[in-house]
Design a protein around this motif. Structure first.
Motif, PDB file in Angstrom:
ATOM      1  N   VAL A 138       0.807  -1.250  -0.005  1.00 47.65           N
ATOM      2  CA  VAL A 138      -0.051  -0.021   0.188  1.00 47.65           C
ATOM      3  C   VAL A 138       0.902   1.112  -0.092  1.00 47.65           C
ATOM      4  N   GLY A 139       2.011   1.189   1.057  1.00 44.42           N
ATOM      5  CA  GLY A 139       2.592   2.582   0.928  1.00 44.42           C
ATOM      6  C   GLY A 139       3.572   2.528  -0.324  1.00 44.42           C
ATOM      7  N   GLU A 140       4.077   1.619  -0.932  1.00 46.73           N
ATOM      8  CA  GLU A 140       4.658   1.750  -2.325  1.00 46.73           C
ATOM      9  C   GLU A 140       3.882   2.317  -3.278  1.00 46.73           C
ATOM     10  N   ILE A 141       2.727   1.752  -3.419  1.00 49.61           N
ATOM     11  CA  ILE A 141       1.844   2.173  -4.483  1.00 49.61           C
ATOM     12  C   ILE A 141       1.269   3.633  -4.235  1.00 49.61           C
ATOM     13  N   LEU A 142       1.253   4.018  -3.089  1.00 51.03           N
ATOM     14  CA  LEU A 142       0.855   5.422  -2.593  1.00 51.03           C
ATOM     15  C   LEU A 142       1.730   6.496  -3.265  1.00 51.03           C
ATOM     16  N   GLN A 143       3.182   5.874  -2.612  1.00 51.73           N
ATOM     17  CA  GLN A 143       4.244   6.647  -3.195  1.00 51.73           C
ATOM     18  C   GLN A 143       4.271   6.970  -4.435  1.00 51.73           C
ATOM     19  N   ASP A 144       4.139   5.787  -5.235  1.00 54.83           N
ATOM     20  CA  ASP A 144       4.148   5.927  -6.942  1.00 54.83           C
ATOM     21  C   ASP A 144       3.165   6.705  -7.309  1.00 54.83           C
ATOM     22  N   ILE A 145       2.075   6.848  -6.725  1.00 52.88           N
ATOM     23  CA  ILE A 145       0.772   7.520  -7.425  1.00 52.88           C
ATOM     24  C   ILE A 145       1.099   9.024  -7.146  1.00 52.88           C
ATOM     25  N   PHE A 146       1.750   9.531  -5.730  1.00 52.61           N
ATOM     26  CA  PHE A 146       2.047  10.751  -5.366  1.00 52.61           C
ATOM     27  C   PHE A 146       2.997  11.405  -6.439  1.00 52.61           C
ATOM     28  N   THR A 147       4.115  10.283  -6.578  1.00 53.95           N
ATOM     29  CA  THR A 147       5.011  10.863  -7.426  1.00 53.95           C
ATOM     30  C   THR A 147       4.691  11.212  -8.831  1.00 53.95           C
ATOM     31  N   LYS A 148       3.791  10.285  -9.307  1.00 55.54           N
ATOM     32  CA  LYS A 148       3.333  10.684 -10.979  1.00 55.54           C
ATOM     33  C   LYS A 148       2.295  11.849 -10.830  1.00 55.54           C
ATOM     34  N   LYS A 149       1.518  11.917  -9.697  1.00 55.98           N
ATOM     35  CA  LYS A 149       0.638  13.157  -9.613  1.00 55.98           C
ATOM     36  C   LYS A 149       1.334  14.296  -9.412  1.00 55.98           C
ATOM     37  N   GLY A 150       2.658  14.352  -8.955  1.00 55.47           N
ATOM     38  CA  GLY A 150       3.497  15.392  -8.614  1.00 55.47           C
ATOM     39  C   GLY A 150       3.759  15.977 -10.054  1.00 55.47           C
ATOM     40  N   ARG A 151       4.291  15.062 -10.753  1.00 58.11           N
ATOM     41  CA  ARG A 151       4.487  15.204 -12.196  1.00 58.11           C
ATOM     42  C   ARG A 151       3.710  15.871 -13.234  1.00 58.11           C
ATOM     43  N   SER A 152       2.416  15.723 -12.855  1.00 61.29           N
ATOM     44  CA  SER A 152       1.253  15.852 -13.988  1.00 61.29           C
ATOM     45  C   SER A 152       1.099  17.281 -14.094  1.00 61.29           C
TER      46      SER A 152
END
Length: 476
Positions: free
Chosen positions: A462-476
């Protein structure tokens, strides 16, 4: 997207209405989406602006769009705006029914649950998993024995079960009741349905917490009620706002979930409870207290707040349920209220032919009186607390939350980026099922994570997925 198949069968303005309704149905237009400016849209559709305005005026009158000078036209964000169909056919009747259709986001969750149950991490479902259902044997009764128990049932329910509920309310909440004040229902939602149908009338105004799972219940819409959001702070519902709603809209009833509230897990503080009850009594506004989680507190040393029903027995209708303790298939709930109210609701159910089977009532009574039920509740509390801690331990530091002291849910504030409704699809793409705030009637960058179904081995993912999501969201 903005093309209409011009025919002579319907006037052009009706074809425009049908086009917009179809896009809403298909999820191409979501609540809050802004339509192109009128001149631009009229040119794109190749119609006169006056024709377009006529179509938008009708959509606005039906609550499908909102129009504001200087701000343009948007798809209505009112959770209770009812979509209506465009033709006299079955699709029209299905679309315009008072019960709300599932949102596209919930449809996608259900699809993932059905198609890839092994690949998902489910932090959305608010029900007990199979491994937490109580392991209690059922009574060895014959068919004839079950049927003979019907002699102990009246329109308010199975009397032995009502006696058990009476004792449970006294032992756990210090709520004294008489047997004729207890009404057995087919789950909490039947109690809510009967309240809306029998004690309120179409056009009445009610207040519910914001956020609240009540926003997902179509039964309020089906009753034609006007629903107003009641803001909360850390102590519970805000009383000045409640008084303002009452004076402005003549609120007829307030619905609250004051202990381990869904979705926030907030518990209304003791002083606020007393002040809230006193204000509603002063305004002569009845309270409906929905209480599915209060037995699921994690700290035995912490004093549990008084039930609203105990504070004001006369002005509070109390609803309890076994679904969060024994699983959703139990379908046993109860309502506690004045004798006249219980009698009215019981008679109404009988008139509607909503009879309650004797079988689940006998089984529920057996389980509640089994000595193993006490150990089940203790185990349930311990397991839920461990799953809460496992979830919290894996969350990225960007996520903020208040640690719940009971219940099923963790209400998480996401990083500061603006989250639109479409943005939450990224969770589904990662096969992480969560419940965004818009499903609970508020538009915030917040999600509900339900830890009841969390496999502790999946917590790090869960933590890994959330971190990945936040990273991608920050780039968009």
């Amino acid at each position: 997207m903005w093309q209409i198949p011009k025919t002579t069968q319907y006037p052009i303005y009706q074809q425009i209405i049908a086009l917009i309704e179809t896009h809403i149905q298909d999820g191409k237009l979501l609540p809050g989406d802004k339509l192109p400016p009128e001149r631009e849209l009229a040119a794109t559709l190749q119609v006169n602006r006056s024709t377009l305005v006529r179509a938008l005026d009708e959509l606005s009158a039906r609550g499908i769009v909102t129009r504001k000078q200087g701000s343009g036209t948007r798809i209505s964000e009112d959770k209770w705006g009812v979509f209506t169909g465009r033709k006299t056919n079955w699709r029209h009747y299905v679309s315009q029914g008072a019960f709300l259709q599932a949102t596209p986001y919930l449809d996608k969750i259900k699809r993932l649950q059905a198609e890839a149950p092994q690949d998902i991490i489910d932090l959305a479902s608010g029900e007990l998993p199979v491994d937490l259902i109580p392991k209690i044997s059922t009574p060895a009764l014959s068919w004839q024995s079950f049927l003979s128990e019907e002699s102990s049932e009246d329109i308010a329910g199975y009397k032995p079960l009502r006696s058990t509920i009476q004792k449970m309310l006294a032992d756990n909440y210090d709520i004294p009741t008489n047997l004729d004040q207890i009404f057995i229902t087919s789950g909490a939602q039947q109690a809510l349905f009967l309240i809306t149908q029998c004690l309120l009338k179409s056009g009445d105004a009610i207040a519910i917490e914001a956020p609240s799972y009540f926003y997902a219940l179509s039964l309020f819409q089906s009753a034609g009620l006007r629903i107003y959001a009641l803001p909360m702070d850390d102590a519970g519902v805000k009383l000045p706002e409640l008084e303002q709603l009452y004076r402005k809209h003549r609120i007829k009833m307030v619905f609250v979930n004051p202990t381990f509230q869904n979705p926030t897990s907030l518990t209304m503080q003791t002083k606020r409870r007393h002040d809230f009850v006193a204000l509603c009594s002063k305004m002569q506004v009845p309270i409906v207290e929905d209480d599915p989680y209060s037995l699921l507190h994690f700290d035995e040393e912490q004093e549990q707040p008084e039930s609203l029903k105990k504070i004001d027995p006369d002005n509070v209708l109390y609803i309890g349920s076994l679904s969060k303790l024994m699983g959703s298939t139990t379908r046993i709930g109860w309502l506690v209220g004045p004798v006249a109210v219980v009698k009215r609701l019981a008679e109404a159910r009988q008139e509607m032919d909503f009879g309650l089977s004797i079988f689940p009532q006998v089984l529920a009574n057996h389980v509640l009186n089994d000595i193993a039920f006490t150990s089940h509740i203790a185990n349930l509390r311990e397991t839920l607390a461990k799953r809460r801690d496992a979830l919290i331990a894996t969350l990225p530091k960007e996520v903020t939350y208040a640690i719940p002291t009971g219940g099923f849910h963790l209400w998480c504030q996401l990083p500061n980026e603006k989250w639109e409704m479409r943005d939450f699809d990224i969770f589904l793409q990662h096969k992480l099922l969560v419940m965004p705030a818009f499903l609970f009637g508020v538009h915030e960058s917040t999600i509900r994570l339900t830890f009841a179904r969390l496999n502790e081995q999946d917590a790090p993912k869960v933590g890994e997925i959330l971190q990945d999501i936040f990273t991608k969201k920050g780039r968009s």
